[in-house]
Design an enzyme around this catalytic site. Structure first.
Site, short mmCIF file in Angstrom:
data_model
loop_
_atom_site.label_atom_id
_atom_site.label_comp_id
_atom_site.label_asym_id
_atom_site.label_seq_id
_atom_site.Cartn_x
_atom_site.Cartn_y
_atom_site.Cartn_z
N CYS A 17 38.20 -1.83 5.79
CA CYS A 17 38.11 -0.44 5.34
C CYS A 17 36.67 0.09 5.42
CB CYS A 17 38.66 -0.29 3.93
SG CYS A 17 37.82 -1.32 2.71
N HIS A 39 37.43 -0.96 -2.32
CA HIS A 39 38.02 -0.33 -1.13
C HIS A 39 37.19 0.90 -0.76
CE1 HIS A 39 41.02 0.92 1.72
NE2 HIS A 39 41.25 2.06 1.08
#
Ligand SMILES: [Zn+2]
Length: 362
Positions: A44, A299
């Site tokens: 990510c 994330h």
């Protein structure tokens, strides 16, 4: 078209080559520029950083000129890897592509792709590799000046001796501490804190060549010039203060707006004499890289304002959705909402003022 790799180099087959492919970047199929990147397992961060490059036409218009016919490249060549990925993103009809080839390119440069990275570190890593590997020195210079913040570092001894040194940075690491954990901070205040001179006393005293001993001094930085793309990093990760402690994330609120004026920041006297700082240093926000989670696990996603339709989009790996500015403001951070997205890197573009047209009769 595929290239044959021979002894680590590419040989051109017939057909379309990268160097001949004009990216339909600012017209044609490229409707709003938003193409998701599939998550290849802990990628990510790479995806968010790549999107921040891909969606800056200032960056891609330079990279686009990269000419494979003039370069000696292998699979580990970052400019080639980036061109190849952006070419695939351009042509994508599905709206999602895999960055696998670029991840392999990173691995060949000893940057682990499937790993939790710090977005700022990764951004600098990729950018430095790109600069090192651009064989066209004019392109490398242009690329460099796109992000380069030129600073003057100064140390003023109490005797009056002033020592200065020029330096440059690709991003400004902005402090969030010192304001109390629960207080909200404005981006402008954090910038002021970065430029606020520090007293060097006690064990931090500085050697003065005139005094011949370590003396108390005042140390700080001033601006010499500002870049087209301004990268501001909010220092949300605080290093451990003692052994055995761990890195802590600062969740507190940092508010920012779409426009940012840098004219209030200290400018070096040398630069002022050259008339620098007289012009408008107005910036417009175009990308916000966000981090959710803790310092150990998290994330990354990115909000980008499209240069095509001036709308904000949220790119979370493969997912792309149109959002409002109010959604972006939810990334300011809050101590009550620990797992929420917090803005981590802010990318602003300098607003180029057009010369007013000459009045009639002149
Ligand atoms: Zn001195």
């Amino acid at each position: 078209m595929e290239r044959r790799v021979n002894a680590g180099r590419f040989e051109e087959n017939e057909g379309r080559s990268l160097s001949q492919s004009p990216w339909p970047y600012t017209h044609g199929r490229f409707q709003n520029g938003m193409v998701g990147l599939a998550n290849g397992g802990l990628t990510c961060c790479v995806n968010a950083v790549l999107q921040s490059f891909y969606l800056a036409p200032e960056f891609t218009s330079i990279l686009q000129r990269w000419d494979q016919r003039r370069e000696v490249v292998d699979w580990g060549n970052i400019p080639y890897g980036m061109c190849r990925l952006f070419d695939v993103m351009q042509a994508s009809m599905s709206g999602v592509v895999s960055a696998e080839m670029f991840l392999q390119c990173l691995t060949l440069n000893h940057v682990k792709a499937n790993k939790q990275h710090d977005a700022e570190e990764l951004f600098l890593n990729i950018f430095n590799l790109l600069l090192d590997q651009l064989q066209n020195s004019d392109m490398a210079e242009e690329m460099k000046s796109l992000y380069e913040i030129k600073l003057e570092e100064f140390v003023n001894c109490q005797c009056g001796k002033v020592s200065v040194k020029d330096s440059s940075m690709w991003s400004l690491p902005l402090p969030l501490s010192g304001m109390g954990v629960h207080r909200s901070l404005k981006l402008e205040d954090s910038l002021k804190m970065f430029f606020r001179p520090q007293d060097l006393t006690m064990k931090n005293k500085c050697f003065c060549p005139d005094c011949g001993v370590k003396c108390p001094a005042l140390q700080g930085v001033k601006l010499i010039s500002v870049p087209k793309i301004l990268n501001l990093q909010l220092n949300r990760f605080r290093a451990p203060s003692r052994r055995g402690d761990y890195v802590k994330k600062i969740y507190s609120s940092v508010t920012f707006s779409e426009m940012l004026n840098l004219n209030n920041l200290p400018i070096s006297e040398k630069a002022q004499k050259c008339g620098i700082g007289q012009e408008s240093w107005l910036y417009q926000l175009y990308a916000v890289l966000t981090h959710s989670g803790s310092s150990v696990f998290g994330h990354y996603t990115v909000y980008v304002k499209s240069f095509k339709d001036s709308q904000w989009y949220h790119l979370d790996d493969a997912q792309v959705r149109r959002v409002q500015w109010e959604d972006v403001t939810e990334t300011f951070g809050s101590c009550d909402y620990l797992w929420g997205k917090t803005a981590y890197m802010l990318l602003y573009k300098r607003v180029e003022r057009e010369e007013p047209p000459p009045a009639d009769g002149h």
